[in-house]
Design an enzyme around this catalytic site. Structure first.
Site, PDB file in Angstrom:
ATOM      1  N   GLU A  46       0.843  -1.196   0.000  1.00  0.00           N
ATOM      2  CA  GLU A  46       0.000   0.000   0.000  1.00  0.00           C
ATOM      3  C   GLU A  46       0.875   1.241   0.000  1.00  0.00           C
ATOM      4  O   GLU A  46       1.811   1.350   0.788  1.00  0.00           O
ATOM      5  CB  GLU A  46      -0.927   0.003   1.221  1.00  0.00           C
ATOM      6  N   LYS A  82     -19.762   9.783   5.383  1.00  0.00           N
ATOM      7  CA  LYS A  82     -20.934   9.429   6.198  1.00  0.00           C
ATOM      8  C   LYS A  82     -20.865  10.094   7.561  1.00  0.00           C
ATOM      9  O   LYS A  82     -21.900  10.452   8.142  1.00  0.00           O
ATOM     10  CB  LYS A  82     -21.054   7.904   6.352  1.00  0.00           C
ATOM     11  N   HIS A  87     -44.228  -4.605  12.561  1.00  0.00           N
ATOM     12  CA  HIS A  87     -44.907  -3.314  12.682  1.00  0.00           C
ATOM     13  C   HIS A  87     -44.618  -2.718  14.057  1.00  0.00           C
ATOM     14  O   HIS A  87     -44.618  -3.440  15.048  1.00  0.00           O
ATOM     15  CB  HIS A  87     -46.421  -3.505  12.524  1.00  0.00           C
TER      16      HIS A  87
END
Length: 463
Positions: free
Chosen positions: A34, A51, A442
Site C-alpha cells: 500500500e 458518512k 410493525h
C-alpha cells in the site's frame, strides 16, 4: 533476496484488504503493498468520512426542526472544523482497525509504490529503498481517483475534488457542484444543509441519472424544496478564477450563462489508477483507464487478477470486497462465485437517501420484460410519519410472467439500510408470492417494502 509469498495484493482498499484477509484465512502466505493509507480511498477519503460528515449535517437538520418534535433548542449552530475533526477521527479509527486485522491474520504489509516487473515479481519502492517480492498470484486493487476535466482542474482553494471537500479550507457561501452522481449529490446535500447556497449542474437530463426515473424526479423535488438549484442538461464549459471567486460558464439549451461562486466541487467521475504498475508490459489489457477482466476478475495474464474500481463498474466498495473474497477463494482452491452487477445495491447518502438494486423500469422494458410495477409512499407508513420523515417512496418491478423481482428502488429515510431486504430477495430468486407471504414487523419502515409488492399486484392495503 526476494521475499516469497503465495499471494501479493497491491492496494489495501476495501477490495485489497478483504482479499488479503480471506487469503490468509485459507492458509496462504499473503503480502499487501500500500502506497498511502490502509483502507484506501473508501475508508480514508470516501465512504466512511463522508458518512461522518453527513451524520453531523443530519443531526443539525433535526436540531433545526426541534419545535416539530415538541422540543426546544436555542442558538443552533455548528463548528465546521469540529465536524471535520470528528470525520477524520472516524477514518483514523477505521484505519487502525485494519492494522489490527492484518496483525490478527498474519498478513505482511509493505508500504510503498509497487510495480509488477515480471510474471510473479513485484518491486516496491519504500522509504528505505527497494524491496523485491515474488508470488504465484498477484491481485491488483489500486482503485481510482477523481476525474479532472480540462479547464476544470482542482486547485484545493477555489475548485475542490472530494479530498478538499472532506477537509475544507472554509465553509462555502455560494457553492457549485459539477455532477449529480453519488459523490456530487452527497457533498451538495451536506453543504446545503449547513447553509451554503448550492447549485448542482448535471450534463444528463436528470439528477442521479443511474437511478430509476421516478426516484430521480422525487429526489430532485426534495432537493429543490431544500433550497438547491438544479440545472439538468447543462455543462460547465469554463471556470474563470479570480480573487476569492469563480465565474462558471454554464451551457444550457445552447446558451451560455455566467454564474459566480466562491467554491466549486468537481464530481465528474473517476479514472482507474493503472499507471506505473507495469500492467501493459505484462500484456494486461486496459480500456479507458480500467483493467479488462472476465467474471472471475482474471486479466488474461496467468496469475494476475484485478478487483474493485480499477476493474470497472459498478464502482462500489462492497462490490470490491466481494470480488476480493471471490479471487482469494479461487486462488485458495475454494468454490468461487462470480459477482453479478445487477444483484449489487447502490446507495446514496444524501437527504433524502436513495437506494436501488436490479433493473430500472426503463431497463426492464428495454430487455423485453412485460412487467408489473408497485409503488408505496412514505406518507402512508405510520413509522415514517412518527419519525417526521413522511417524504419518500418505494418502487418494485416484477416480471409479469414469472413473478421474479427484477428491481427495487427507494428514496427516503433509512432506505440504504432497507435495500438489503430486496438484495437478499434477488439473490434467493424471490417471487412476488414469497414477498407477499412474508410477515414484516410493525411499526417499521420496512412495511413499505411489503406494501409496494402488494401494490404491483393490486392488493395494497394502506393506500
Amino acid at each position: 533476496m526476494a521475499q516469497n509469498f503465495d499471494m501479493i495484493v497491491i492496494g489495501a482498499g476495501p477490495g485489497g484488504y478483504v482479499a488479503a484477509i480471506r487469503g490468509a484465512q485459507l492458509g496462504l502466505k499473503v503480502c499487501v503493498v500500500e502506497r498511502e493509507h490502509l483502507g484506501g480511498i473508501c475508508l480514508n477519503w470516501g465512504c466512511i468520512p463522508t458518512k461522518a460528515l453527513l451524520r453531523s449535517s443530519e443531526v443539525f437538520h433535526l436540531m433545526e426542526r426541534a419545535k416539530e418534535f415538541g422540543l426546544s433548542a436555542e442558538k443552533i449552530d455548528y463548528d465546521l472544523p469540529a465536524v471535520v475533526k470528528r470525520s477524520r477521527g472516524v477514518a483514523k479509527q477505521m484505519e487502525g482497525g485494519i492494522k489490527g486485522l492484518f496483525k490478527k491474520n498474519k498478513v505482511d504489509v509493505v508500504m510503498g509504490e509497487a510495480k509488477i516487473v515480471a510474471k510473479g515479481k513485484v518491486s516496491v519502492k519504500t522509504d528505505k529503498g527497494t524491496e523485491e517480492l515474488t508470488a504465484k498470484n498477484i491481485i491488483v486493487a489500486t482503485g481510482a481517483r477523481a476525474r479532472e476535466l480540462p479547464g476544470l482542474e482542482a486547485d484545493g482553494d477555489l475548485v475542490w475534488t472530494y479530498k478538499a471537500a472532506l477537509d475544507p479550507v472554509r465553509m462555502p457561501k455560494k457553492l457549485l457542484v459539477i455532477g449529480s452522481g453519488a459523490i456530487g449529490i452527497e457533498f451538495a446535500s451536506f453543504y446545503n444543509t449547513l447553509g451554503a447556497d448550492t447549485t448542482v449542474v448535471e450534463v444528463m437530463d436528470r439528477v442521479l441519472p443511474v437511478e430509476d426515473e421516478d426516484i430521480s424526479k422525487f429526489a430532485k423535488k426534495q432537493f429543490v424544496k431544500q433550497g438547491m438549484k438544479i440545472m439538468e442538461k447543462a455543462m460547465v464549459k469554463q471556470l474563470d478564477r479570480g480573487k476569492g471567486k469563480v465565474t462558471a460558464h454554464i451551457e444550457t439549451g445552447g446558451k451560455i450563462e455566467k454564474m459566480e461562486f466562491d467554491t466549486v466541487i468537481s464530481a465528474v467521475g473517476i479514472v482507474g489508477n493503472v499507471e506505473g504498475l507495469g500492467l501493459e508490459e505484462l500484456g494486461v489489457k486496459i480500456d479507458r483507464t480500467h483493467v479488462v477482466t472476465d467474471e472471475y476478475c482474471r486479466t488474461g495474464v496467468e496469475g494476475v487478477y484485478a478487483i474493485g474500481d480499477i476493474a470497472g463498474a459498478p464502482w462500489l466498495a462492497h462490490k470490491a470486497s466481494h470480488e476480493g473474497v471471490m479471487v482469494a477463494d479461487l486462488i485458495g482452491g475454494q468454490k468461487a462465485h462470480p459477482i453479478k452487477p445487477e444483484t449489487i445495491a447502490g446507495c446514496t447518502y444524501c437527504h433524502p437517501q436513495v437506494a436501488s438494486v436490479g433493473y430500472t423500469e426503463a431497463k426492464a422494458k428495454e430487455l423485453g420484460y412485460k412487467i408489473k410495477v408497485g409503488r408505496f409512499p412514505f406518507i402512508g407508513n405510520g413509522k415514517a410519519v412518527a419519525l417526521g420523515e413522511p417524504e419518500g417512496m418505494v418502487k418494485t418491478i416484477f416480471d409479469e410472467k414469472t413473478g421474479e423481482l427484477l428491481g427495487a428502488h427507494m428514496v427516503g429515510a433509512e432506505v440504504t439500510e432497507m435495500i438489503q431486504g430486496y438484495v437478499i430477495g434477488r439473490k434467493l430468486e424471490t417471487t412476488e408470492e414469497d414477498l407477499m407471504e412474508t410477515v414484516f414487523p410493525h411499526p417499521t419502515l420496512s412495511e413499505m417494502m411489503h406494501e409496494s409488492v402488494l401494490d404491483a399486484y393490486g392488493r395494497v392495503i394502506h393506500m
